[in-house]
Design an enzyme around this catalytic site. Structure first.
Site, mmCIF file in Angstrom:
data_model
loop_
_atom_site.group_PDB
_atom_site.id
_atom_site.type_symbol
_atom_site.label_atom_id
_atom_site.label_comp_id
_atom_site.label_asym_id
_atom_site.label_seq_id
_atom_site.Cartn_x
_atom_site.Cartn_y
_atom_site.Cartn_z
ATOM 1 N N ARG A 156 2.750 -10.604 -1.821
ATOM 2 C CA ARG A 156 3.082 -9.290 -2.370
ATOM 3 C C ARG A 156 3.284 -8.224 -1.305
ATOM 4 O O ARG A 156 3.747 -7.127 -1.603
ATOM 5 C CB ARG A 156 1.998 -8.840 -3.352
ATOM 6 C CG ARG A 156 0.615 -8.823 -2.763
ATOM 7 C CD ARG A 156 -0.453 -8.543 -3.791
ATOM 8 N NE ARG A 156 -0.497 -7.136 -4.145
ATOM 9 C CZ ARG A 156 -1.468 -6.592 -4.875
ATOM 10 N NH1 ARG A 156 -2.434 -7.346 -5.346
ATOM 11 N NH2 ARG A 156 -1.473 -5.319 -5.148
ATOM 12 N N CYS A 164 -2.073 -4.089 -16.510
ATOM 13 C CA CYS A 164 -2.629 -3.093 -15.593
ATOM 14 C C CYS A 164 -1.998 -3.190 -14.217
ATOM 15 O O CYS A 164 -2.397 -2.501 -13.286
ATOM 16 C CB CYS A 164 -4.145 -3.233 -15.481
ATOM 17 S SG CYS A 164 -4.693 -4.775 -14.715
ATOM 18 N N ASN A 209 1.014 -7.835 -10.337
ATOM 19 C CA ASN A 209 1.255 -7.969 -8.893
ATOM 20 C C ASN A 209 0.857 -9.365 -8.415
ATOM 21 O O ASN A 209 1.651 -10.082 -7.793
ATOM 22 C CB ASN A 209 0.447 -6.924 -8.111
ATOM 23 C CG ASN A 209 0.691 -5.510 -8.587
ATOM 24 O OD1 ASN A 209 1.628 -5.250 -9.328
ATOM 25 N ND2 ASN A 209 -0.157 -4.595 -8.173
ATOM 26 N N ASP A 210 -0.404 -9.747 -8.676
ATOM 27 C CA ASP A 210 -0.853 -11.066 -8.250
ATOM 28 C C ASP A 210 -0.223 -12.177 -9.078
ATOM 29 O O ASP A 210 0.030 -13.269 -8.565
ATOM 30 C CB ASP A 210 -2.380 -11.164 -8.329
ATOM 31 C CG ASP A 210 -3.045 -10.747 -7.019
ATOM 32 O OD1 ASP A 210 -2.477 -11.044 -5.956
ATOM 33 O OD2 ASP A 210 -4.112 -10.119 -7.063
ATOM 34 N N HIS A 268 0.824 -1.207 0.000
ATOM 35 C CA HIS A 268 0.000 0.000 0.000
ATOM 36 C C HIS A 268 0.856 1.255 0.000
ATOM 37 O O HIS A 268 0.560 2.224 -0.696
ATOM 38 C CB HIS A 268 -0.919 0.009 1.230
ATOM 39 C CG HIS A 268 -2.128 -0.851 1.090
ATOM 40 N ND1 HIS A 268 -2.721 -1.488 2.154
ATOM 41 C CD2 HIS A 268 -2.851 -1.192 0.004
ATOM 42 C CE1 HIS A 268 -3.765 -2.176 1.718
ATOM 43 N NE2 HIS A 268 -3.857 -2.012 0.429
ATOM 44 N N GLU A 323 -3.927 -13.336 -13.718
ATOM 45 C CA GLU A 323 -3.250 -13.193 -12.430
ATOM 46 C C GLU A 323 -2.812 -14.548 -11.889
ATOM 47 O O GLU A 323 -2.078 -14.623 -10.910
ATOM 48 C CB GLU A 323 -4.196 -12.541 -11.413
ATOM 49 C CG GLU A 323 -4.652 -11.153 -11.824
ATOM 50 C CD GLU A 323 -5.885 -10.724 -11.049
ATOM 51 O OE1 GLU A 323 -5.745 -9.849 -10.186
ATOM 52 O OE2 GLU A 323 -6.976 -11.259 -11.308
ATOM 53 N N ARG A 367 -10.895 -0.022 -10.455
ATOM 54 C CA ARG A 367 -11.156 -0.903 -9.309
ATOM 55 C C ARG A 367 -12.484 -0.489 -8.676
ATOM 56 O O ARG A 367 -12.615 0.642 -8.213
ATOM 57 C CB ARG A 367 -10.037 -0.780 -8.270
ATOM 58 C CG ARG A 367 -8.634 -1.084 -8.783
ATOM 59 C CD ARG A 367 -7.633 -0.908 -7.640
ATOM 60 N NE ARG A 367 -6.273 -1.166 -8.052
ATOM 61 C CZ ARG A 367 -5.422 -0.221 -8.473
ATOM 62 N NH1 ARG A 367 -5.831 1.043 -8.519
ATOM 63 N NH2 ARG A 367 -4.198 -0.518 -8.823
#
Length: 556
Positions: free
Chosen positions: A449, A486, A438-439, A186, A415, A288
């Site tokens: 992550r 993305c 990321n995933d 985050h 993902e 999102r």
């Protein structure tokens, strides 16, 4: 004497200034027994402190807006978790003070998170921050947080809680450095949104002495301690050169020889749209939608509320492309009315599309709201499902879209490695792919992550991850369809060139990164990007891959 430290650069730019350390609250209150007749009063004190901290987090979120708001509201929900409060009440009833009961209850919850397959370990920093704020309030000591200073400085911390990162003043906080965290934590995501240079996962950052002058390069991850005048001048000149290149680069994304690479923005809601428009985003590559659902974890938002929020974003990009990801709930985004509380490993359980297929009425309402929001607008709406594993998942989602009367392109997020390995099969059911790097990295390397200790494996330059990107892009090209990225990998200008060389057809990122990526792409031809991609894939580590791509593009 000048020394160099190396962490993980997560937000572009250079910051030079004195170190200031993040303030921390008293972590462990004294353990003392209270008489039984004081229990009710202590329980009241605990509830008041919890409610006050939750209200403060929500207020900070309202001020910050955008993605930060959703993160902080999730933290507020964490503070008021009914099971946690029941545990606090129980501990006070047997003699604990309010502050000790809060401390011990949160410690037990902390162990529970660590036992949940460690996927939720990334939330431990958020949990610790909530605990510290409640305990500080009960003890009457200063809240943990950003230090007071009249002069700009470089902020150093073990980790930064979302409540702190969201309201950083870029005029005072030149940059920040943390011991923990990773490129997709985050703190990293919010730093990029703020445009503050940042380096995370730097061992020993806490040992930097207060007042020490450091130079932070958020692009390379280098920290120069007591930099020489020559080093400062070189870094400042390099930063000025990058800034000038940004100003000179405008218009749609493209390589030097005119190969178009649309540059899109990742947004968390209407509040993120102005920054995306200002940065010249050609549309939205990842909308999102979780922010709507986090307002109330007990029930889904009404169709009317969803229509209003979706339309605000769609109206901002007339003739542009807006890619909406349907609700991605589960794992680190639990919702009481959707996700089971007792899964042994939520990251490998019912999350994303699996959750929606288990609750078809929630998916149907969201798709119907999107259809209504797009009515009469000249926007190119595309809708995609998170966590698609195979063709059966893709078909189930496409069928649901058609049943809802949605006039849009239907897509699948890649993902899970299985979706990349069988991308041509998935593309028999949907019209586009979007890589959530990321995933995809998390599941490819079994590396959470949010855990700084495994950030090496979360590096999007890992050759194995590049191989999966290439597989997906090749499958899309063979099927005559598109394949975008993305994930946060798209925000790295050098990696953006490599992704383009791998065959990716669009790049979506936080708005602050768009000018950097646009300027970098404009410097090289498609053939150069392809050679850089091939060189990166031929290596065996993320460090080697970055160096190989850099060598090709710099002509070394």
């Amino acid at each position: 004497m000048e020394t160099t430290l190396r962490g993980v650069g997560v937000s572009h730019g250079v910051a030079i200034g004195e170190v200031r350390h993040m303030g921390t609250a008293v972590l462990e209150p004294p353990a003392k027994q209270i008489p039984a007749e004081e229990a009710e009063r202590e329980q009241g004190r605990a509830r008041q402190a919890v409610d006050a901290v939750a209200a403060d987090l929500v207020a900070r979120g309202n001020l910050a807006g955008g993605e930060a708001q959703a993160v902080l509201e999730a933290q507020a929900m964490m503070a008021q978790d009914p099971e946690l409060m029941s545990d606090v009440d129980r501990r006070i009833a047997v003699g604990s003070t309010a502050e000790r009961a809060v401390y011990d209850a949160f410690a037990a919850y902390r162990e529970l998170l660590a036992g949940a397959g460690e996927y939720l370990a990334g939330r431990v920093a958020d949990l610790d921050d909530v605990r510290n704020r409640i305990v500080a309030r009960l003890l009457g000591v200063p809240m943990p947080g950003v230090p007071d200073s009249d002069e700009p400085y470089v902020l150093v911390a073990r980790d930064l809680a979302p409540a702190d990162t969201a309201l950083l003043d870029p005029a005072l906080v030149l940059g920040f450095v943390t011991e923990e965290g990773g490129p997709t934590s985050h703190s990293a995501i919010l730093a990029r949104a703020l445009g503050v240079p940042a380096v995370v996962a730097l061992p020993g950052a806490g040992e930097l002495a207060e007042g020490t002058v450091v130079a932070v390069d958020g692009s390379t991850g280098d920290i120069f301690v007591n930099p020489s005048a020559e080093k400062k001048a070189a870094l400042t000149a390099a930063a000025a050169e990058r800034k000038a290149a940004l100003s000179a680069s405008t218009g749609p994304g493209a390589t030097a020889d005119g190969h178009k690479v649309p540059l899109l923005a990742n947004v968390g809601g209407p509040a993120d749209v102005p920054a995306a428009v200002e940065a010249g985003a050609e549309g939205v590559g990842l909308f999102r939608t979780e922010f709507l659902f986090l307002d109330d974890s007990k029930s889904a938002p009404s169709e009317e509320k969803q229509v209003e929020a979706y339309r605000q974003v769609l109206e901002a990009f007339p003739e542009g492309r807006v890619v909406v990801r349907v609700l991605d709930a589960g794992a680190d985004k639990p919702l009481d009315f959707l996700t089971p509380a007792d899964e042994p490993n939520p990251a490998l359980g019912v999350r994303g599309l699996r959750t929606l297929l288990d609750h078809p009425e929630v998916l149907r309402t969201q798709l119907t709201a999107l259809a209504k929001a797009a009515e009469g607008l000249p926007v190119h709406l595309e809708v995609m499902a998170p966590m698609v594993a195979d063709r059966a998942d893709a078909k189930a989602f496409a069928d649901a879209c058609r049943e809802a009367g949605l006039r849009a392109k239907f897509g699948a997020m890649v993902e899970i490695p299985s979706a990349a390995l069988r991308a041509r099969s998935v593309l028999q059911e949907v019209e586009f792919l979007s890589l959530g790097t990321n995933d995809l990295a998390q599941y490819t390397f079994a590396a959470d992550r949010q855990v700084g200790a495994v950030s090496r494996l979360q590096d999007p330059w890992q050759p194995a991850l590049l191989d999966l990107v290439a597989l997906s892009a090749e499958a899309a090209r063979a099927e005559g369809k598109s394949c975008g990225v993305c994930g946060e990998a798209a925000s790295d200008p050098l990696l953006a060139c490599v992704l383009t060389g791998l065959g990716v057809t669009s790049l979506s990122m936080g708005a602050a990164s768009i000018p950097y990526v646009r300027a970098m792409l404009a410097k090289y031809t498609l053939a150069q990007c392809e050679r850089a991609a091939a060189a990166a894939r031929a290596t065996d580590s993320a460090v080697e891959a970055r160096a190989a791509a850099q060598a090709v593009l710099s002509g070394e």
